[in-house]
Structures are given as C-alpha cells and as structure tokens.
Design a protein around this motif. Structure first.
Motif, PDB file in Angstrom:
ATOM      1  N   PRO A  89      -7.963   6.877  58.726  1.00 21.73           N
ATOM      2  CA  PRO A  89      -9.229   6.599  59.309  1.00 21.73           C
ATOM      3  C   PRO A  89      -9.059   5.035  59.235  1.00 21.73           C
ATOM      4  O   PRO A  89      -8.168   4.179  59.168  1.00 21.73           O
ATOM      5  N   ASN A  90     -10.257   4.595  60.148  1.00 24.81           N
ATOM      6  CA  ASN A  90     -10.248   3.127  60.200  1.00 24.81           C
ATOM      7  C   ASN A  90     -11.691   2.784  60.129  1.00 24.81           C
ATOM      8  O   ASN A  90     -12.512   3.245  60.150  1.00 24.81           O
ATOM      9  N   THR A  91     -12.058   1.368  60.354  1.00 22.66           N
ATOM     10  CA  THR A  91     -13.291   0.829  60.077  1.00 22.66           C
ATOM     11  C   THR A  91     -13.546   0.114  61.572  1.00 22.66           C
ATOM     12  O   THR A  91     -14.306  -0.777  61.757  1.00 22.66           O
ATOM     13  N   ASN A  92     -13.155   0.696  62.766  1.00 22.12           N
ATOM     14  CA  ASN A  92     -13.258   0.074  64.058  1.00 22.12           C
ATOM     15  C   ASN A  92     -15.009   0.371  64.295  1.00 22.12           C
ATOM     16  O   ASN A  92     -15.589   1.211  64.357  1.00 22.12           O
ATOM     17  N   PHE A  93     -15.428  -0.761  65.084  1.00 26.06           N
ATOM     18  CA  PHE A  93     -16.669  -0.514  65.682  1.00 26.06           C
ATOM     19  C   PHE A  93     -16.806   0.357  66.628  1.00 26.06           C
ATOM     20  O   PHE A  93     -18.072   1.136  66.733  1.00 26.06           O
ATOM     21  N   GLU A  94     -15.925   0.650  67.339  1.00 32.91           N
ATOM     22  CA  GLU A  94     -15.988   1.704  68.589  1.00 32.91           C
ATOM     23  C   GLU A  94     -15.926   3.230  68.106  1.00 32.91           C
ATOM     24  O   GLU A  94     -16.112   4.074  68.746  1.00 32.91           O
ATOM     25  N   THR A  95     -15.541   3.576  66.866  1.00 35.57           N
ATOM     26  CA  THR A  95     -15.399   4.946  66.255  1.00 35.57           C
ATOM     27  C   THR A  95     -16.670   5.537  65.652  1.00 35.57           C
ATOM     28  O   THR A  95     -17.363   4.845  64.825  1.00 35.57           O
TER      29      THR A  95
ATOM     30  N   ALA B 217     -16.815   2.528  53.420  1.00 34.64           N
ATOM     31  CA  ALA B 217     -15.236   3.008  53.408  1.00 34.64           C
ATOM     32  C   ALA B 217     -14.850   2.744  51.931  1.00 34.64           C
ATOM     33  O   ALA B 217     -13.562   2.782  51.883  1.00 34.64           O
ATOM     34  N   GLU B 218     -15.598   2.546  51.027  1.00 35.31           N
ATOM     35  CA  GLU B 218     -15.170   2.088  49.546  1.00 35.31           C
ATOM     36  C   GLU B 218     -14.387   3.164  48.978  1.00 35.31           C
ATOM     37  O   GLU B 218     -13.398   3.008  48.225  1.00 35.31           O
ATOM     38  N   GLN B 219     -14.691   4.558  49.310  1.00 35.15           N
ATOM     39  CA  GLN B 219     -13.937   5.666  48.748  1.00 35.15           C
ATOM     40  C   GLN B 219     -12.847   6.150  49.271  1.00 35.15           C
ATOM     41  O   GLN B 219     -12.468   7.260  48.932  1.00 35.15           O
ATOM     42  N   ARG B 220     -12.492   5.396  50.365  1.00 35.59           N
ATOM     43  CA  ARG B 220     -11.468   6.282  51.069  1.00 35.59           C
ATOM     44  C   ARG B 220      -9.901   5.609  50.246  1.00 35.59           C
ATOM     45  O   ARG B 220      -9.628   4.642  50.143  1.00 35.59           O
ATOM     46  N   THR B 221      -9.044   6.440  49.400  1.00 35.98           N
ATOM     47  CA  THR B 221      -8.259   6.355  48.706  1.00 35.98           C
ATOM     48  C   THR B 221      -6.841   6.315  49.222  1.00 35.98           C
ATOM     49  O   THR B 221      -6.710   7.277  50.055  1.00 35.98           O
ATOM     50  N   TRP B 222      -6.088   5.749  48.541  1.00 38.84           N
ATOM     51  CA  TRP B 222      -4.686   5.725  49.104  1.00 38.84           C
ATOM     52  C   TRP B 222      -4.028   7.005  48.693  1.00 38.84           C
ATOM     53  O   TRP B 222      -3.195   7.553  49.370  1.00 38.84           O
ATOM     54  N   PHE B 223      -4.564   7.531  47.441  1.00 39.84           N
ATOM     55  CA  PHE B 223      -3.831   8.706  47.135  1.00 39.84           C
ATOM     56  C   PHE B 223      -4.616  10.051  47.507  1.00 39.84           C
ATOM     57  O   PHE B 223      -4.622  11.167  46.724  1.00 39.84           O
ATOM     58  N   ASP B 224      -5.373   9.887  48.795  1.00 36.99           N
ATOM     59  CA  ASP B 224      -5.782  11.224  49.151  1.00 36.99           C
ATOM     60  C   ASP B 224      -5.136  11.604  50.278  1.00 36.99           C
ATOM     61  O   ASP B 224      -4.903  11.116  51.404  1.00 36.99           O
ATOM     62  N   PRO B 225      -4.421  12.996  50.153  1.00 37.10           N
ATOM     63  CA  PRO B 225      -3.523  13.392  51.237  1.00 37.10           C
ATOM     64  C   PRO B 225      -4.013  13.709  52.533  1.00 37.10           C
ATOM     65  O   PRO B 225      -3.339  13.571  53.658  1.00 37.10           O
ATOM     66  N   THR B 226      -5.342  13.821  52.635  1.00 32.27           N
ATOM     67  CA  THR B 226      -6.029  14.371  53.908  1.00 32.27           C
ATOM     68  C   THR B 226      -6.225  13.007  54.886  1.00 32.27           C
ATOM     69  O   THR B 226      -6.520  13.180  56.069  1.00 32.27           O
ATOM     70  N   LEU B 227      -5.926  11.756  54.190  1.00 32.42           N
ATOM     71  CA  LEU B 227      -6.161  10.638  54.997  1.00 32.42           C
ATOM     72  C   LEU B 227      -4.622   9.926  55.579  1.00 32.42           C
ATOM     73  O   LEU B 227      -4.659   9.064  56.170  1.00 32.42           O
ATOM     74  N   TRP B 228      -3.685  10.781  55.265  1.00 31.18           N
ATOM     75  CA  TRP B 228      -2.323  10.632  56.114  1.00 31.18           C
ATOM     76  C   TRP B 228      -1.919  11.414  56.890  1.00 31.18           C
ATOM     77  O   TRP B 228      -2.414  12.746  56.650  1.00 31.18           O
TER      78      TRP B 228
ATOM     79  N   VAL C 276      -8.910   0.334  52.267  1.00 33.27           N
ATOM     80  CA  VAL C 276      -8.044   1.384  51.214  1.00 33.27           C
ATOM     81  C   VAL C 276      -8.201   0.794  49.743  1.00 33.27           C
ATOM     82  O   VAL C 276      -8.235  -0.087  49.542  1.00 33.27           O
ATOM     83  N   ASN C 277      -8.737   1.919  48.920  1.00 32.93           N
ATOM     84  CA  ASN C 277      -8.853   1.731  47.765  1.00 32.93           C
ATOM     85  C   ASN C 277      -7.581   2.121  46.984  1.00 32.93           C
ATOM     86  O   ASN C 277      -6.751   3.378  47.063  1.00 32.93           O
TER      87      ASN C 277
ATOM     88  N   SER D 171      -8.526  14.431  44.832  1.00 31.02           N
ATOM     89  CA  SER D 171      -8.864  14.216  46.370  1.00 31.02           C
ATOM     90  C   SER D 171      -8.685  15.447  47.028  1.00 31.02           C
ATOM     91  O   SER D 171      -9.410  15.620  48.116  1.00 31.02           O
ATOM     92  N   LEU D 172      -7.574  16.293  46.900  1.00 27.23           N
ATOM     93  CA  LEU D 172      -7.371  17.372  47.919  1.00 27.23           C
ATOM     94  C   LEU D 172      -8.026  18.476  47.654  1.00 27.23           C
ATOM     95  O   LEU D 172      -8.788  18.956  48.464  1.00 27.23           O
ATOM     96  N   LEU D 173      -8.384  18.597  46.418  1.00 27.81           N
ATOM     97  CA  LEU D 173      -9.309  20.086  46.104  1.00 27.81           C
ATOM     98  C   LEU D 173     -10.653  19.864  46.148  1.00 27.81           C
ATOM     99  O   LEU D 173     -11.399  20.674  46.074  1.00 27.81           O
ATOM    100  N   ARG D 174     -11.230  18.487  45.620  1.00 23.15           N
ATOM    101  CA  ARG D 174     -12.442  18.202  45.588  1.00 23.15           C
ATOM    102  C   ARG D 174     -13.239  19.132  44.565  1.00 23.15           C
ATOM    103  O   ARG D 174     -12.540  19.217  43.358  1.00 23.15           O
ATOM    104  N   ALA D 175     -14.264  19.779  44.636  1.00 22.85           N
ATOM    105  CA  ALA D 175     -14.829  20.621  43.673  1.00 22.85           C
ATOM    106  C   ALA D 175     -14.769  21.920  44.030  1.00 22.85           C
ATOM    107  O   ALA D 175     -14.918  22.990  43.139  1.00 22.85           O
ATOM    108  N   GLU D 176     -13.662  22.233  44.980  1.00 21.08           N
ATOM    109  CA  GLU D 176     -13.347  23.646  45.260  1.00 21.08           C
ATOM    110  C   GLU D 176     -12.393  24.511  44.470  1.00 21.08           C
ATOM    111  O   GLU D 176     -12.641  25.539  44.124  1.00 21.08           O
TER     112      GLU D 176
END
Length: 466
Positions: A16-22, A97-108, A148-149, A221-226
């Motif tokens: 993810p990014n915090t770009n203006f054009e995204t 973007a505060e909740q984008r965490t380093w340990f979220d496998p889906t963000l890598w 990144v959190n 982060s990976l499983l959420r509530a599922e």
C-alpha cells in the motif's frame, strides 16, 4: 516465485501507499478533480506523495503532515473553468492509514531475487515468513509515500536492509541518519523500531524467520474475524510458523553442520517437484525452532529442525494423497543418502482424506506410549517413597519380607531335609503349631506318611465342630 526466507534473504515489498493519485486512498474511490473539496483529518499524521499538478477548489490540511512533490507536481487554485468528467464537485476525504500494520501478511509482496529459477507458484511461505524476517531485504517503492504501524512484542524488529526512495540502507549508521530526517516519524509509528543490521544468515542450514513472538499479530491480521477455513481431512496438521492447519504431509528433518538448505531445496525441486505427477503440489521448506519437552509435560527449551510442508490440489478422497507420496519419496531418499546430505534422521506426519484411521492411530499410539511411561514413572516414585519411609523407621513393612538373592542361592545349593515345620504364609501373622502343640485338629494334621502340613488361615475349624 521466491526463495524461502530461511534459506537466504528474501526481498519483500510493501504494497500500500499514501499517494495522492491512488484512487483507493480516497473515500469515493477516485482521484480528486478541480471541482472537489479535499479533506484531510486534522489530527491524522500523513505523508503524501504528489506525482502530478492538480487544480483545487478547496483543501483542508492536517496539523502534522507533508506533501512530497515529484518534479512538475503541485497544486493550483481552480479558476472555475469547465473540467470534463468532474461535474459539480463533492467532498473527498483521504483514507486513514493508521491501521496498516507491519505484521499484516496481505500488505507484503515477495519479489524474486536475480537468478531465481524456481517453478512459479510451487513454493509458498509459512505465514510467519510472509512478513519480513530478520535477514530479509525490505523495499518501499520509489516515488511513493506510506505509513506503517510497527506495534510489536519486541522493541527492535531486525532486518538486513531497507530501500527507500530508490536508495538501499544496509547499515545501522545509514538507518540512524534516515531516522533523524523529517519523514521518518510520519512514515513509521508504533511501539517498536526497525533495526537494520546489514548481515545475511550466517548458516548454510538456514536461519529461522524470527517472527514467532508476533505470530498472534500475524494471524489476527491474516484471519480477521473469519478464522481458519474448514478442511476435508479430520485431523489437519499444524506446521510450525503457520496460522492454520493443512491437509497433506509435514516432513521434519534433523540436520548436521554440513547440511545446506539451499542445495537440498533445489534437490527436492529438481528431483520430484518438477515431475508431472506432482504438478499440483506446493512446498514450504525452512528452518524452524521446535519446542522440546520431557514426557510432553516439562519444557526443555527448543531445538532447530528443517520443516517441509507439502500440500496438494487433490479434492475429496484424493486430498493429500499426492503430498503423502512425495513425503514417502523424500523419506526414502533420506534413508539412502541422508548421511551424504547431512541429514541423520527425519520423521513424517500425514493428514489425508483417505488415511484418517492411520493418522488417528499414530497419534493415539503416541498418547498410549506416553501414558505407559508416565504410569511406570509414578509407580517407581511411589515405591521409592515407601522404601524411603521404611528406612527412616516411619513405616513398618514386615509383612512384605522378600528373600535375599544370597539366601535363595544357598537354599538351592544345600536343600534342608523336609521337617514338620510347614509353610509360612507371609500375608498373615499366624503362629504355626510346633511338634508339641497341645491342640491339633483334623484340618491341621497332614495325611499319614507326609511330614508337611498346610494351614488355611481363612478357614475356622471351630465352625465344623459338633
């Protein structure tokens, strides 16, 4: 697709990014146009990369933020002229973007290093290895901004290097200098700090990922509530470093100092994984720390092992059967060539739809064996306690007289002539009558011609007297 993190350093890129054009960074899922009003929440810390010029009607800025402008980029006041496709305009809010965490496998994203010839899609990483490991290289794409959190169970999150704005920082000094700059505090936040070491894994046998302390964050982060998905095998295997169970096989290898994880991984890929009959199999191979216990109860620390996780694309009764066969091939190869490969021993566990009874039986037998050992241990402890109390004089055991080995040997060598004393029953404290006994009953007398008699302590002669 990528090398296992334990075999050598892997390249992991932040998505993810915090770009203006995204477009996904705006609540309306589109980039602002000239007629829109732009709103940044004033209390949120942001770093925003702007890649092109933009005309604005109005913009509310945060109290702590920055705009990183590419050459030619900037903002201009909207002059009211017609803007095709913009319409009358609306309010667009920048995403949080505060909740984008380093340990979220889906963000890598895992990036293949140069020269990697691995079959695409055949190798996967354990969940703990899907985020940067301690010897990995981390990449943030050039011309992007991010936040990144870094919340962690550790104070320091080690990694080999980090690339920012197209520049690789691979030393502690270079990283410390970056942290003193204006953007670092807006890009990274949380209770932990990144630690750039500049070193690769020093062992040919590989290195464990090192994310075990933050496994709960990774899985959350990976499983959420599922939660974990339902699997067709009733007793799924639980690989170390993975959030959910799997159907298939897990091979665990002990290794010697000369073992080379990279070479062995290539051996498995070339000898078996590339065969057409194993086309549906995916493999994860890495060094893990395996907990050691005494009788399954007392912790004895941990030991390193090589873990191979095999899953296949089989469905229904065929689920896991191809993985089981590949595991058998690997174990057979280790039996023949393990010494040359630096693998003294290995074990395998299997969970398939067609072999549930064998799996359950194997686990049950292990539980039975453990119960037997525990029972013997507790029995020995009890006997030892009784003997200790007896020797201390706190417990009398005269009814439990056992013949000494020396006495037994003497009796065997020199048997005594049979006398009229009889046989003592050690379970009862009964005085046996001698030759001059004043009272003798028919039950106590031996038949004529025999000098041995037998006393039944459970029988009362007086009950038969008339």
């Amino acid at each position: 697709l990528f090398l296992p993190a334990a075999a050598m350093a892997a390249y992991k890129q932040w998505i993810p990014n915090t770009n203006f054009e995204t477009a996904s960074n705006w609540d309306k899922e589109r980039v602002p146009c000239a007629s829109d009003v732009i709103h940044f929440e004033k209390s949120k810390v942001v770093s925003v990369f702007v890649g092109s010029p933009h005309a604005l009607t109005d913009m509310y800025l945060p109290l702590n933020g920055e705009f990183l402008l590419a050459p030619g980029a900037g903002f201009a006041a909207f002059d009211g002229s017609w803007d095709p496709g913009c319409g009358s305009g609306t309010v667009l809010s920048f995403a949080d973007a505060e909740q984008r965490t380093w340990f979220d496998p889906t963000l890598w994203r895992h990036v293949s290093p140069p020269g990697d010839l691995e079959p695409a899609g055949r190798i996967f990483l354990l969940d703990e290895e899907r985020v940067p490991c301690q010897y990995d290289d981390v990449i943030f794409q050039p011309e992007t901004s991010f936040r990144v959190n870094l919340d962690s169970s550790r104070q320091m999150i080690p990694l080999r290097s980090i690339s920012l704005n197209g520049q690789e920082l691979s030393s502690a000094d270079a990283w410390a200098e970056y942290l003193r700059g204006p953007s670092a505090t807006r890009q990274f936040h949380g209770n932990a700090t990144l630690q750039v070491t500049g070193t690769r894994c020093p062992h040919s046998s590989g290195c464990a990922c090192g994310n075990a302390l933050d496994r709960h964050r990774i899985c959350a982060s990976l499983l959420r509530a599922e939660g974990c998905p339902a699997l067709p095998c009733q007793s799924p295997l639980q690989p170390l470093g993975h959030c959910c169970g799997v159907c298939g096989a897990v091979v665990t290898l002990d290794f010697m100092a000369e073992f080379d994880l990279q070479q062995y991984r290539d051996r498995v890929v070339q000898a078996w994984l590339s065969l057409p009959k194993y086309a549906g199999i995916q493999m994860a191979i890495s060094k893990v720390h395996r907990a050691q216990t005494f009788l399954g109860l007392i912790s004895r620390g941990s030991t390193s092992a090589i873990q191979i996780v095999l899953v296949d694309s089989g469905a229904g009764p065929q689920t896991g059967t191809a993985a089981e066969q590949l595991a058998a091939d690997i174990v057979s190869d280790i039996t023949q060539h393990g010494e040359a490969l630096g693998i003294p021993s290995g074990s395998v566990e299997v969970a398939t739809s067609s072999a549930l009874s064998g799996q359950a039986g194997g686990r049950a037998s292990r539980r039975i064996a453990a119960g037997t050992v525990l029972g013997l241990l507790f029995t020995l402890l009890a006997l030892g306690g009784l003997l200790f109390l007896h020797r201390k004089g706190k417990l009398r055991l005269q009814a439990l007289r056992l013949p000494r080995l020396q006495d037994t040997a003497e009796d065997t060598a020199c048997p005594e002539p049979v006398s009229g004393k009889g046989f003592d029953n050690p379970m009862f404290d009964v005085e046996l009558p001698g030759a001059g006994s004043a009272e003798e009953t028919p039950q106590e007398m031996a038949p004529e011609g025999h000098q041995v008699f037998y006393l039944n302590p459970l029988y009362d002669p007086s009950e038969t007297e008339t």
